[in-house]
Each structure stands twice: as structure tokens, then as C-alpha cells.
Scaffold this motif. Structure first.
Motif, mmCIF file in Angstrom:
data_model
loop_
_atom_site.group_PDB
_atom_site.id
_atom_site.type_symbol
_atom_site.label_atom_id
_atom_site.label_comp_id
_atom_site.label_asym_id
_atom_site.label_seq_id
_atom_site.Cartn_x
_atom_site.Cartn_y
_atom_site.Cartn_z
ATOM 1 N N GLU A 92 38.909 45.619 20.987
ATOM 2 C CA GLU A 92 39.128 44.259 20.470
ATOM 3 C C GLU A 92 38.773 44.131 18.989
ATOM 4 O OE1 GLU A 92 38.031 39.655 21.748
ATOM 5 O OE2 GLU A 92 36.884 41.329 22.581
ATOM 6 N N GLU A 93 37.659 44.706 18.583
ATOM 7 C CA GLU A 93 37.217 44.560 17.194
ATOM 8 C C GLU A 93 38.141 45.253 16.208
ATOM 9 O OE1 GLU A 93 34.783 42.568 16.148
ATOM 10 O OE2 GLU A 93 34.719 41.957 18.257
ATOM 11 N N ARG A 94 38.901 46.230 16.684
ATOM 12 C CA ARG A 94 39.827 46.966 15.803
ATOM 13 C C ARG A 94 41.247 46.415 15.860
ATOM 14 N NH1 ARG A 94 39.530 52.730 17.805
ATOM 15 N NH2 ARG A 94 38.439 51.903 19.620
ATOM 16 N N LEU A 95 41.447 45.335 16.600
ATOM 17 C CA LEU A 95 42.783 44.747 16.736
ATOM 18 C C LEU A 95 42.806 43.334 16.150
ATOM 19 C CD1 LEU A 95 44.000 45.800 20.318
ATOM 20 C CD2 LEU A 95 45.079 46.385 18.153
ATOM 21 N N GLN A 96 42.549 43.242 14.860
ATOM 22 C CA GLN A 96 42.580 41.942 14.190
ATOM 23 C C GLN A 96 44.011 41.663 13.716
ATOM 24 O OE1 GLN A 96 39.661 40.043 14.223
ATOM 25 N NE2 GLN A 96 39.102 41.741 15.558
ATOM 26 N N ARG A 97 44.880 41.456 14.685
ATOM 27 C CA ARG A 97 46.302 41.223 14.400
ATOM 28 C C ARG A 97 46.917 40.571 15.639
ATOM 29 N NH1 ARG A 97 47.233 46.875 15.382
ATOM 30 N NH2 ARG A 97 45.402 47.271 14.119
ATOM 31 N N PRO A 98 48.199 40.160 15.583
ATOM 32 C CA PRO A 98 48.802 39.524 16.759
ATOM 33 C C PRO A 98 48.749 40.428 17.996
ATOM 34 C CG PRO A 98 50.191 39.191 14.838
ATOM 35 C CD PRO A 98 49.120 40.160 14.433
ATOM 36 N N VAL A 99 48.266 39.867 19.088
ATOM 37 C CA VAL A 99 48.285 40.520 20.392
ATOM 38 C C VAL A 99 48.876 39.530 21.386
ATOM 39 C CG1 VAL A 99 46.913 41.508 22.274
ATOM 40 C CG2 VAL A 99 46.289 41.997 19.891
ATOM 41 N N TRP A 100 49.991 39.928 22.004
ATOM 42 C CA TRP A 100 50.647 39.103 23.013
ATOM 43 C C TRP A 100 50.578 39.821 24.353
ATOM 44 C CZ3 TRP A 100 55.929 36.686 21.088
ATOM 45 C CH2 TRP A 100 55.697 35.938 19.925
ATOM 46 N N ILE A 101 50.313 39.070 25.404
ATOM 47 C CA ILE A 101 50.286 39.617 26.766
ATOM 48 C C ILE A 101 51.397 38.936 27.571
ATOM 49 C CG2 ILE A 101 48.907 40.004 28.830
ATOM 50 C CD1 ILE A 101 47.835 41.445 26.353
ATOM 51 N N ASN A 102 52.294 39.758 28.117
ATOM 52 C CA ASN A 102 53.539 39.243 28.702
ATOM 53 C C ASN A 102 53.673 39.569 30.190
ATOM 54 O OD1 ASN A 102 56.598 38.398 28.181
ATOM 55 N ND2 ASN A 102 56.639 40.246 29.434
ATOM 56 N N THR A 127 47.362 35.195 22.753
ATOM 57 C CA THR A 127 48.698 34.613 22.855
ATOM 58 C C THR A 127 49.366 35.114 24.137
ATOM 59 O OG1 THR A 127 48.951 34.441 20.458
ATOM 60 C CG2 THR A 127 50.967 34.453 21.773
ATOM 61 N N LEU A 128 49.858 34.185 24.935
ATOM 62 C CA LEU A 128 50.537 34.523 26.184
ATOM 63 C C LEU A 128 52.045 34.505 25.979
ATOM 64 C CD1 LEU A 128 48.403 32.388 28.661
ATOM 65 C CD2 LEU A 128 48.401 34.885 28.474
ATOM 66 N N SER A 129 52.720 35.427 26.636
ATOM 67 C CA SER A 129 54.181 35.455 26.661
ATOM 68 C C SER A 129 54.573 35.341 28.132
ATOM 69 C CB SER A 129 54.687 36.759 26.039
ATOM 70 O OG SER A 129 56.085 36.870 26.149
ATOM 71 N N LEU A 130 55.067 34.176 28.522
ATOM 72 C CA LEU A 130 55.307 33.868 29.934
ATOM 73 C C LEU A 130 56.786 33.599 30.169
ATOM 74 C CD1 LEU A 130 52.268 31.462 30.492
ATOM 75 C CD2 LEU A 130 52.371 33.930 30.938
#
Length: 276
Positions: A121-131, A162-165
Motif C-alpha cells: 500500500e505505501e508504495r502504491l501512491q497512485r490510482p488503484v481501482w478494484i473491479n 476506487t471501486l469499479s462495479l
């Protein structure tokens, strides 16, 4: 009440604000965000990481080890195995600044995948979407992932991701295909109305033109909502359909995850330079 987008680098930051801040896009226009689709195997991921794409989409499932406790790997059904585990995939992605979208076809893979994601998590300072496709949709040809358990599992790890539903869909060349109906969009709105984070609704391009009133109604329910237009490899649609969709919605609220040659033709038609 509508929640504000998250701050710089957070997983709920407006995706356009992130890429504008990094000078990677020129305008608050979803068509400027470029995608690499199905970066699952190691060779595909290497290509995605060296490509101009800003967002990398990939598919996660549990590899079967016979015990029901397989590890999350990067594959799209009907594949059930891969040369790339999610852990290996994340290790490579964290070396880049590209945004990611992880697509789940089953609930079983979600919790172990979120645990792995927590570790970086600490190395992912960018958009993350879970779909996931969480509701039955037009011409549906497979079962949806259970909506509430999916959302609850993801948000128990990451409350503001951010959710992708989406809806399960099908498309058939030899017959008329229904679009996204009023009951479908109302069911989605009911599911999402209490959520606080950004939600993007993936919609199948060949079914969108006939569904603009319904989908426009859905987007108007919250400024946290957007669409991500995608296509199946055998779907029949035209650049004119894409231009019609573009005219129907706020340009900052629609993203385009398209295949070639339509992606290139669409970008040319709207005056956006396409990197080689």
C-alpha cells in the motif's frame, strides 16, 4: 451527501487530477487516459510497463491447488493458471508510476488479494481501482460476483479505494442485443448510494448508445460516479458510436478502455494524439 475526492496519491483521488498533476494528460478528459488491457502474464506485464499506457488492467483468480486455498494469480477465465502470481505482479508494478485496475471474476480471490495489496500500500501512491461485475446485466452469459460481500471485503481493507462495479453482459452478432435497462441502473444506484468513494461503472460499448438516457441518469446521482467504456474483442461497433457516447456525457466522466484499431481511430477523430 457526496464525499470529496481523496488527496494527492490516495486511492480515492480523482484519476484525472492525478494524471494532470503529473503532466501526463493535457485536459480533464477521460479520453486522455490510456489503458493496457489484460496485462496478466509476465510478457504482457513487461509490455504494459514499457508502453505509454497510464492505467494497467489485469485479472485475478485463485490458482487451483486441489485444496481450495490456491494463491492469487493473473489470469482470465477460461485460463486457471498463470506464469505470474499477484505477488510477483505487484512487485513489478510498484516500480512504476502507472495506475492499476484489478478485475475479479470470483469472490474467493478477493480477500487474499487485498491482503497482498495491503503489503504494498505505501508504495502504491497512485490510482488503484478494484473491479468486479456485481449485478446481472444485458444479455448476461455468466453469474455476477456477489455484490455486498465483494464491496464489504474490499472496503474492510481499503475504505476509500476506487471501486469499479459493473454488470455481467453478453453480445451476440446474430441477434438484437438489449441495452442497460432502467431496472438495471436503478439496482446499481441503490447498491452504490451509501458508498463514499469514487465508483466507475464499466459498460460495454456496443450496448451504450441505446442506453444513454439510463446511464446519464445514473451518473447524475453523484459526482463520484463515472463510466468506463470497454469492448469485447468480437463486438461490432463503430467510431460513430463512440463519438455519440462522447457527446452524451460530461467528458470528465467517461473513460475508454478500447481495442485497436477503434481506439486509434477514435482518438484521431477527437484530436487526441496517440503515442506509438
Amino acid at each position: 451527501m457526496t464525499a470529496l475526492a481523496g488527496g494527492p496519491g490516495s486511492w480515492s483521488e480523482n484519476i484525472l487530477q492525478y494524471f494532470l498533476r503529473r503532466n501526463q494528460i493535457a485536459a480533464e478528459d477521460g479520453a486522455e487516459v490510456t489503458w493496457y488491457h489484460a496485462a496478466n502474464h509476465k510478457a504482457q506485464l513487461r509490455e504494459a510497463l514499457s508502453s505509454p499506457a497510464l492505467m494497467i488492467e489485469a485479472d485475478v483468480l485463485l490458482a487451483s491447488d486441489g485444496s481450495g486455498h490456491g494463491q492469487p494469480v493473473m489470469a482470465h477465465p477460461p485460463e486457471t493458471s498463470s506464469d505470474n502470481s499477484l505477488q510477483e505482479w505487484l512487485a513489478e508494478v510498484t516500480k512504476s508510476s502507472k495506475g492499476i485496475k484489478l478485475d475479479f471474476k470470483s469472490l474467493a480471490a478477493v480477500a487474499p488479494s487485498m491482503a497482498l495489496l495491503k503489503g504494498v500500500e505505501e508504495r502504491l501512491q497512485r490510482p488503484v481501482w478494484i473491479n468486479a461485475d456485481v449485478l446481472p446485466g444485458p444479455n448476461a452469459d455468466r453469474r455476477a460476483v456477489e455484490a455486498r460481500p465483494f464491496i464489504d471485503t474490499v472496503t474492510s481493507f481499503f475504505p476509500d479505494v476506487t471501486l469499479s462495479l459493473g454488470w455481467t453482459t453478453g453480445w451476440h452478432a446474430e441477434k438484437a442485443n438489449e441495452g442497460y435497462s432502467w431496472p438495471m441502473v436503478r439496482q446499481m444506484e441503490h447498491l452504490c448510494r451509501e458508498l463514499q468513494q469514487p465508483v466507475s461503472f464499466p459498460v460495454r460499448v456496443a450496448l451504450v448508445r441505446q442506453s444513454c438516457p439510463e446511464l446519464r441518469w445514473l451518473l447524475e446521482k453523484s459526482d463520484r460516479y463515472s463510466l468506463t467504456v470497454w469492448t469485447g474483442k468480437d463486438d461490432n461497433y463503430s467510431v460513430e458510436d463512440l463519438l455519440y457516447i462522447r457527446d452524451c456525457f460530461d467528458k470528465s466522466k467517461v473513460f475508454y478502455d478500447l481495442l485497436e484499431p477503434q481506439n486509434h481511430e477514435f482518438k484521431q477523430a477527437i484530436g487526441i494524439k496517440v503515442d506509438a
